[in-house]
Scaffold this active site. Sequence first.
Site, PDB file in Angstrom:
ATOM      1  N   HIS A 178       0.880  -1.403   0.071  1.00  0.00           N
ATOM      2  CA  HIS A 178       0.101  -0.068  -0.189  1.00  0.00           C
ATOM      3  C   HIS A 178       0.545   1.675   0.233  1.00  0.00           C
ATOM      4  O   HIS A 178       1.117   1.420   1.160  1.00  0.00           O
ATOM      5  CB  HIS A 178      -0.863   0.105   1.354  1.00  0.00           C
ATOM      6  CG  HIS A 178      -1.887   1.081   1.112  1.00  0.00           C
ATOM      7  ND1 HIS A 178      -2.143   1.865   2.364  1.00  0.00           N
ATOM      8  CD2 HIS A 178      -2.636   2.011   0.101  1.00  0.00           C
ATOM      9  CE1 HIS A 178      -3.291   2.801   2.351  1.00  0.00           C
ATOM     10  NE2 HIS A 178      -3.627   2.218   1.036  1.00  0.00           N
ATOM     11  N   ARG A 179       0.444   2.374  -1.332  1.00  0.00           N
ATOM     12  CA  ARG A 179       1.415   3.896  -1.079  1.00  0.00           C
ATOM     13  C   ARG A 179       2.681   3.552  -1.032  1.00  0.00           C
ATOM     14  O   ARG A 179       3.627   4.069  -0.710  1.00  0.00           O
ATOM     15  CB  ARG A 179       0.701   4.688   0.030  1.00  0.00           C
ATOM     16  CG  ARG A 179      -0.958   4.923  -0.137  1.00  0.00           C
ATOM     17  CD  ARG A 179      -1.293   5.582   1.268  1.00  0.00           C
ATOM     18  NE  ARG A 179      -2.499   5.210   1.118  1.00  0.00           N
ATOM     19  CZ  ARG A 179      -3.322   6.142   1.865  1.00  0.00           C
ATOM     20  NH1 ARG A 179      -2.836   6.745   2.744  1.00  0.00           N
ATOM     21  NH2 ARG A 179      -4.203   6.756   1.849  1.00  0.00           N
ATOM     22  N   GLU A 230       1.331  -0.250  -4.720  1.00  0.00           N
ATOM     23  CA  GLU A 230      -0.271   0.721  -5.369  1.00  0.00           C
ATOM     24  C   GLU A 230       0.774   2.622  -4.958  1.00  0.00           C
ATOM     25  O   GLU A 230       1.469   2.532  -3.814  1.00  0.00           O
ATOM     26  CB  GLU A 230      -1.169   0.265  -4.662  1.00  0.00           C
ATOM     27  CG  GLU A 230      -2.520   1.389  -4.952  1.00  0.00           C
ATOM     28  CD  GLU A 230      -2.713   2.329  -3.705  1.00  0.00           C
ATOM     29  OE1 GLU A 230      -3.297   3.466  -3.504  1.00  0.00           O
ATOM     30  OE2 GLU A 230      -1.499   2.188  -2.650  1.00  0.00           O
ATOM     31  N   ASP A 237      -0.519   7.116  -5.385  1.00  0.00           N
ATOM     32  CA  ASP A 237      -1.398   7.788  -5.555  1.00  0.00           C
ATOM     33  C   ASP A 237      -0.851   8.967  -7.006  1.00  0.00           C
ATOM     34  O   ASP A 237       0.649   9.505  -6.206  1.00  0.00           O
ATOM     35  CB  ASP A 237      -1.932   8.308  -4.265  1.00  0.00           C
ATOM     36  CG  ASP A 237      -2.907   7.165  -3.792  1.00  0.00           C
ATOM     37  OD1 ASP A 237      -3.681   6.825  -4.027  1.00  0.00           O
ATOM     38  OD2 ASP A 237      -1.859   7.103  -2.760  1.00  0.00           O
ATOM     39  N   HIS A 282      -0.524  11.289  -1.505  1.00  0.00           N
ATOM     40  CA  HIS A 282      -2.466  10.831  -1.317  1.00  0.00           C
ATOM     41  C   HIS A 282      -2.936  12.138  -1.562  1.00  0.00           C
ATOM     42  O   HIS A 282      -4.231  11.994  -2.023  1.00  0.00           O
ATOM     43  CB  HIS A 282      -2.767  10.020  -0.462  1.00  0.00           C
ATOM     44  CG  HIS A 282      -3.738   9.794   0.249  1.00  0.00           C
ATOM     45  ND1 HIS A 282      -4.319  10.346   1.168  1.00  0.00           N
ATOM     46  CD2 HIS A 282      -4.518   8.531  -0.256  1.00  0.00           C
ATOM     47  CE1 HIS A 282      -5.769   9.821   1.078  1.00  0.00           C
ATOM     48  NE2 HIS A 282      -5.381   8.748   0.333  1.00  0.00           N
ATOM     49  N   GLU A 336      -3.928   5.206  -8.596  1.00  0.00           N
ATOM     50  CA  GLU A 336      -4.277   5.171  -8.037  1.00  0.00           C
ATOM     51  C   GLU A 336      -4.324   6.680  -8.530  1.00  0.00           C
ATOM     52  O   GLU A 336      -3.442   7.660  -8.284  1.00  0.00           O
ATOM     53  CB  GLU A 336      -4.992   5.095  -6.483  1.00  0.00           C
ATOM     54  CG  GLU A 336      -6.532   5.877  -6.221  1.00  0.00           C
ATOM     55  CD  GLU A 336      -6.903   5.423  -4.275  1.00  0.00           C
ATOM     56  OE1 GLU A 336      -7.486   6.327  -4.401  1.00  0.00           O
ATOM     57  OE2 GLU A 336      -5.883   4.528  -4.190  1.00  0.00           O
ATOM     58  N   LYS A 367      -5.663  10.400  -8.089  1.00  0.00           N
ATOM     59  CA  LYS A 367      -6.320  11.032  -6.826  1.00  0.00           C
ATOM     60  C   LYS A 367      -6.758  12.557  -7.839  1.00  0.00           C
ATOM     61  O   LYS A 367      -5.751  13.875  -6.798  1.00  0.00           O
ATOM     62  CB  LYS A 367      -5.606  10.705  -5.904  1.00  0.00           C
ATOM     63  CG  LYS A 367      -4.978   9.707  -5.091  1.00  0.00           C
ATOM     64  CD  LYS A 367      -6.205   9.792  -4.123  1.00  0.00           C
ATOM     65  CE  LYS A 367      -6.098   9.874  -3.517  1.00  0.00           C
ATOM     66  NZ  LYS A 367      -7.476  10.061  -2.239  1.00  0.00           N
ATOM     67  N   ASP A 412      -0.612  -2.546   4.306  1.00  0.00           N
ATOM     68  CA  ASP A 412       0.994  -1.710   5.348  1.00  0.00           C
ATOM     69  C   ASP A 412       1.578  -2.622   5.976  1.00  0.00           C
ATOM     70  O   ASP A 412       2.654  -1.755   6.114  1.00  0.00           O
ATOM     71  CB  ASP A 412       0.242  -0.624   6.236  1.00  0.00           C
ATOM     72  CG  ASP A 412      -0.675   0.545   5.508  1.00  0.00           C
ATOM     73  OD1 ASP A 412      -0.198   1.063   4.657  1.00  0.00           O
ATOM     74  OD2 ASP A 412      -2.136   0.876   6.637  1.00  0.00           O
TER      75      ASP A 412
END
Length: 242
Positions: A12-13, A39, A41, A54, A114, A116, A236
Amino acid sequence: MSTWPRPLWIAHRGGGAAAPENTLAAIRTGAAAGFRMVEFDVMLSRDGLPLLIHDETLERTTDGAGLVCEHDFAALQRLDAGSWHGPAFAGERLPALEQALDLLLALDLDANIEIKPARGFEQATGETAARLIAARWPAERRPPLLSSFDFPALDAARRVAPQLPRGLLFEEVPEDWRAQMQAHEAVSIHCDHSRLIDERMRDIVSAGVPLLCYTVNDAARAAALIEAGASGLFTDRLDLLT
């Protein structure tokens, strides 16, 4: 059942809780932990350049202040995006999308990008990100998966780069998810695992649609989602991979 070709586990991120989110350091951290998919943003600067962040505001993850869309890219790149996470990451910068794509290719990573958009920049963000990804990504490599809560941004991405796959992001998957997938020509459903009802999950999985769940930080919950047929888990907790 889905025959999803991408990795099950997704950092994540970039690097989960182990690194400052949405940085090159995060992507390297995720890869070093064994993740083959990350992943992150993407948002636009005031001068229209796509970068990784993000929030629409700068305060949480940088030493800057105000809205991202009110600063030019050169000013944003001077900010410290790592010290908030710890001194080891002091001086880490907000990367350009182009830099992140180059790192994905160098590390041979898959990605979910993603979109955003800041309010009012939906079309521009979708178009700009998709156009850059399509131009930068080698034709022989499986392209990154785009996703967004903002479907106009996804539709803008589709118009300029229809070859890039897209996933619909929801907090809670609606009853008309099939119609929405068809309307936006999406290939996957992404949702908050904590708001996913069993009946909806069974419907999605039985339809052969890839279901990607965020943000799964509990091993027992991860095991249950895998058993039920989830195709992807954003986490995470980089240690859950092992």
